[in-house]
Design an enzyme around this catalytic site. Structure first.
Site, PDB file in Angstrom:
ATOM      1  N   ASP A 141       0.836  -1.202   0.000  1.00 36.21           N
ATOM      2  CA  ASP A 141       0.000   0.000   0.000  1.00 36.21           C
ATOM      3  C   ASP A 141       0.865   1.243   0.000  1.00 36.21           C
ATOM      4  O   ASP A 141       0.456   2.311   0.456  1.00 36.21           O
ATOM      5  CB  ASP A 141      -0.917  -0.003   1.233  1.00 36.21           C
ATOM      6  CG  ASP A 141      -2.019   1.020   1.127  1.00 36.21           C
ATOM      7  OD1 ASP A 141      -2.572   1.428   2.172  1.00 36.21           O
ATOM      8  OD2 ASP A 141      -2.338   1.442  -0.012  1.00 36.21           O
ATOM      9  N   LYS A 144       3.000   3.319  -5.640  1.00 35.73           N
ATOM     10  CA  LYS A 144       2.471   2.305  -6.577  1.00 35.73           C
ATOM     11  C   LYS A 144       3.545   1.842  -7.557  1.00 35.73           C
ATOM     12  O   LYS A 144       3.524   0.690  -7.976  1.00 35.73           O
ATOM     13  CB  LYS A 144       1.244   2.856  -7.311  1.00 35.73           C
ATOM     14  CG  LYS A 144       0.189   3.452  -6.350  1.00 35.73           C
ATOM     15  CD  LYS A 144      -0.073   2.582  -5.121  1.00 35.73           C
ATOM     16  CE  LYS A 144      -0.720   3.370  -3.997  1.00 35.73           C
ATOM     17  NZ  LYS A 144      -0.731   2.613  -2.709  1.00 35.73           N
ATOM     18  N   ASP A 169      -3.201  -2.972  -2.541  1.00 34.44           N
ATOM     19  CA  ASP A 169      -4.242  -1.950  -2.602  1.00 34.44           C
ATOM     20  C   ASP A 169      -4.063  -1.105  -3.871  1.00 34.44           C
ATOM     21  O   ASP A 169      -2.970  -1.051  -4.448  1.00 34.44           O
ATOM     22  CB  ASP A 169      -4.160  -1.051  -1.364  1.00 34.44           C
ATOM     23  CG  ASP A 169      -5.354  -0.094  -1.265  1.00 34.44           C
ATOM     24  OD1 ASP A 169      -5.201   0.974  -0.668  1.00 34.44           O
ATOM     25  OD2 ASP A 169      -6.439  -0.421  -1.819  1.00 34.44           O
ATOM     26  N   ASN A 170      -5.129  -0.453  -4.316  1.00 45.29           N
ATOM     27  CA  ASN A 170      -5.064   0.583  -5.367  1.00 45.29           C
ATOM     28  C   ASN A 170      -4.616   0.093  -6.731  1.00 45.29           C
ATOM     29  O   ASN A 170      -3.973   0.852  -7.474  1.00 45.29           O
ATOM     30  CB  ASN A 170      -4.123   1.724  -4.942  1.00 45.29           C
ATOM     31  CG  ASN A 170      -4.418   2.240  -3.579  1.00 45.29           C
ATOM     32  OD1 ASN A 170      -3.582   2.142  -2.680  1.00 45.29           O
ATOM     33  ND2 ASN A 170      -5.604   2.779  -3.380  1.00 45.29           N
ATOM     34  N   GLU A 199     -11.288   4.380  -1.370  1.00 43.47           N
ATOM     35  CA  GLU A 199     -11.747   4.693  -0.011  1.00 43.47           C
ATOM     36  C   GLU A 199     -12.607   5.965   0.031  1.00 43.47           C
ATOM     37  O   GLU A 199     -12.267   6.986  -0.547  1.00 43.47           O
ATOM     38  CB  GLU A 199     -10.559   4.835   0.961  1.00 43.47           C
ATOM     39  CG  GLU A 199      -9.414   5.691   0.496  1.00 43.47           C
ATOM     40  CD  GLU A 199      -8.340   4.891  -0.246  1.00 43.47           C
ATOM     41  OE1 GLU A 199      -8.655   3.842  -0.819  1.00 43.47           O
ATOM     42  OE2 GLU A 199      -7.193   5.342  -0.275  1.00 43.47           O
TER      43      GLU A 199
HETATM   44  C1  LIG Z   1       2.786  10.262  -0.264  1.00 37.92           C
HETATM   45  N1  LIG Z   1       2.566   8.858  -0.076  1.00 37.92           N
HETATM   46  C2  LIG Z   1       3.043   8.129   0.912  1.00 37.92           C
HETATM   47  N2  LIG Z   1       2.619   6.863   0.769  1.00 37.92           N
HETATM   48  C3  LIG Z   1       1.894   6.808  -0.350  1.00 37.92           C
HETATM   49  C4  LIG Z   1       1.286   5.568  -0.897  1.00 37.92           C
HETATM   50  N3  LIG Z   1      -0.159   5.577  -1.048  1.00 37.92           N
HETATM   51  C5  LIG Z   1      -0.733   6.196  -2.079  1.00 37.92           C
HETATM   52  O1  LIG Z   1      -0.052   6.837  -2.863  1.00 37.92           O
HETATM   53  C6  LIG Z   1      -2.222   6.139  -2.221  1.00 37.92           C
HETATM   54  C7  LIG Z   1      -2.855   7.121  -2.994  1.00 37.92           C
HETATM   55  C8  LIG Z   1      -4.263   7.123  -3.154  1.00 37.92           C
HETATM   56  C9  LIG Z   1      -4.909   8.165  -3.974  1.00 37.92           C
HETATM   57  C10 LIG Z   1      -4.456   9.481  -3.942  1.00 37.92           C
HETATM   58  C11 LIG Z   1      -5.076  10.445  -4.703  1.00 37.92           C
HETATM   59  C12 LIG Z   1      -6.171  10.115  -5.507  1.00 37.92           C
HETATM   60  F1  LIG Z   1      -6.782  11.068  -6.236  1.00 37.92           F
HETATM   61  C13 LIG Z   1      -6.630   8.810  -5.547  1.00 37.92           C
HETATM   62  C14 LIG Z   1      -6.001   7.834  -4.782  1.00 37.92           C
HETATM   63  C15 LIG Z   1      -5.034   6.139  -2.510  1.00 37.92           C
HETATM   64  C16 LIG Z   1      -4.400   5.155  -1.747  1.00 37.92           C
HETATM   65  O2  LIG Z   1      -5.118   4.179  -1.125  1.00 37.92           O
HETATM   66  C17 LIG Z   1      -3.006   5.139  -1.607  1.00 37.92           C
HETATM   67  O3  LIG Z   1      -2.444   4.132  -0.863  1.00 37.92           O
HETATM   68  C18 LIG Z   1       1.832   8.074  -0.898  1.00 37.92           C
HETATM   69 MG   LIG Z   2      -3.907   2.572  -0.542  1.00 41.44          MG
END
Ligand SMILES: Cn1cnc(CNC(=O)c2cc(-c3ccc(F)cc3)cc(O)c2O)c1
Ligand SMILES: [Mg+2]
Length: 214
Positions: A141, A144, A169-170, A199
């Site tokens: 998670d 990506k 996830d994602n 989410e």
């Molecule tokens: C900064 N950073 C530190 N760890 C991470 C890793 N996680 C993600 O990037 C992550 C992003 C999104 C998401 C963000 C914007 C959007 F418009 C749609 C979805 C959803 C998630 O569930 C995620 O896990 C990012």
């Molecule tokens: Mg996620």
């Protein structure tokens, strides 16, 4: 001075959840993020799928890549058998500081080890430094574009047992196309997609469960 979103999430936990009650911590974060401000927790809809996979695998050792505020960390750890352990890796120290307090509020410090640093650096050290033999479950998670390289690294380091499970996830939003292509085409994985939603939204997203065949 302006608070950060993780700090506000921690505040919602301290205000609305009961110390030592992991499910109330999960509920408090979901209620806050659904009503006040969106945050990138796996959330309640995908969280139920996560719960069912964790319960089915019934893991002794779990690796989580990407802690954020500790929502999925607490959610997973609350389902683990008594001596099971979860190691979670977080790159961002600001997230780690919050996650440690959320984990403490849930009373799960004994089950969870939060390690700060980059997954690429830490994964090769997990065996020697943390006495890990092999993981039964890995929850991906984090960034990506790290899903695929880190999966290859986990394989190379012999950290995934035969029959071990990767849960990502994602895989739709934001998406992990190279990872999906790899696990779905590799003869060493048996993959299954669980359709859900991003989410706290109606946007499509989902979890990919991949069983390592060895
Ligand atoms: C900064 N950073 C530190 N760890 C991470 C890793 N996680 C993600 O990037 C992550 C992003 C999104 C998401 C963000 C914007 C959007 F418009 C749609 C979805 C959803 C998630 O569930 C995620 O896990 C990012
Ligand atoms: Mg996620």
């Amino acid at each position: 001075t302006q608070s950060t979103r993780p700090q506000r999430i921690l505040g919602a936990v301290q205000q609305n959840a009961t110390r030592g009650d992991p499910r109330s911590v999960v509920r408090a974060i979901d209620q806050y993020c659904r009503s006040q401000e969106w945050a990138m927790n796996v959330g309640d809809e995908k969280g139920c799928i996560l719960d069912s996979v964790v319960s089915e695998v019934n893991p002794s050792t779990v690796l989580e890549l990407g802690t954020y505020c500790g929502y999925s960390t607490v959610r997973i750890a609350s389902l683990l058998p008594p001596h099971a352990k979860l190691i979670t890796l977080e790159f961002n120290p600001k997230f780690a500081v919050i996650a440690r307090q959320v984990i403490a509020w849930a009373g799960l410090e004994d089950k969870i080890q939060l390690v700060e640093g980059s997954s690429g650096d830490l994964i090769p050290k997990l065996k020697e430094q943390f006495g890990v033999k092999a993981f039964d479950l890995v929850f991906l998670d984090h960034w990506k574009d790290r899903y695929l390289p880190d999966t290859k690294l986990i394989e190379e380091c012999g950290l995934l047992r035969k029959g071990g499970v990767l849960l990502a996830d994602n895989v739709i939003c934001p998406g992990a196309p190279e990872y999906l292509e790899f696990v779905r085409s590799s003869p060493r994985y048996e993959s299954q997609y669980f359709k859900s939603h991003l989410e706290y939204t109606k946007v499509e997203d989902g979890l990919e469960k991949s069983v390592f065949l060895g």
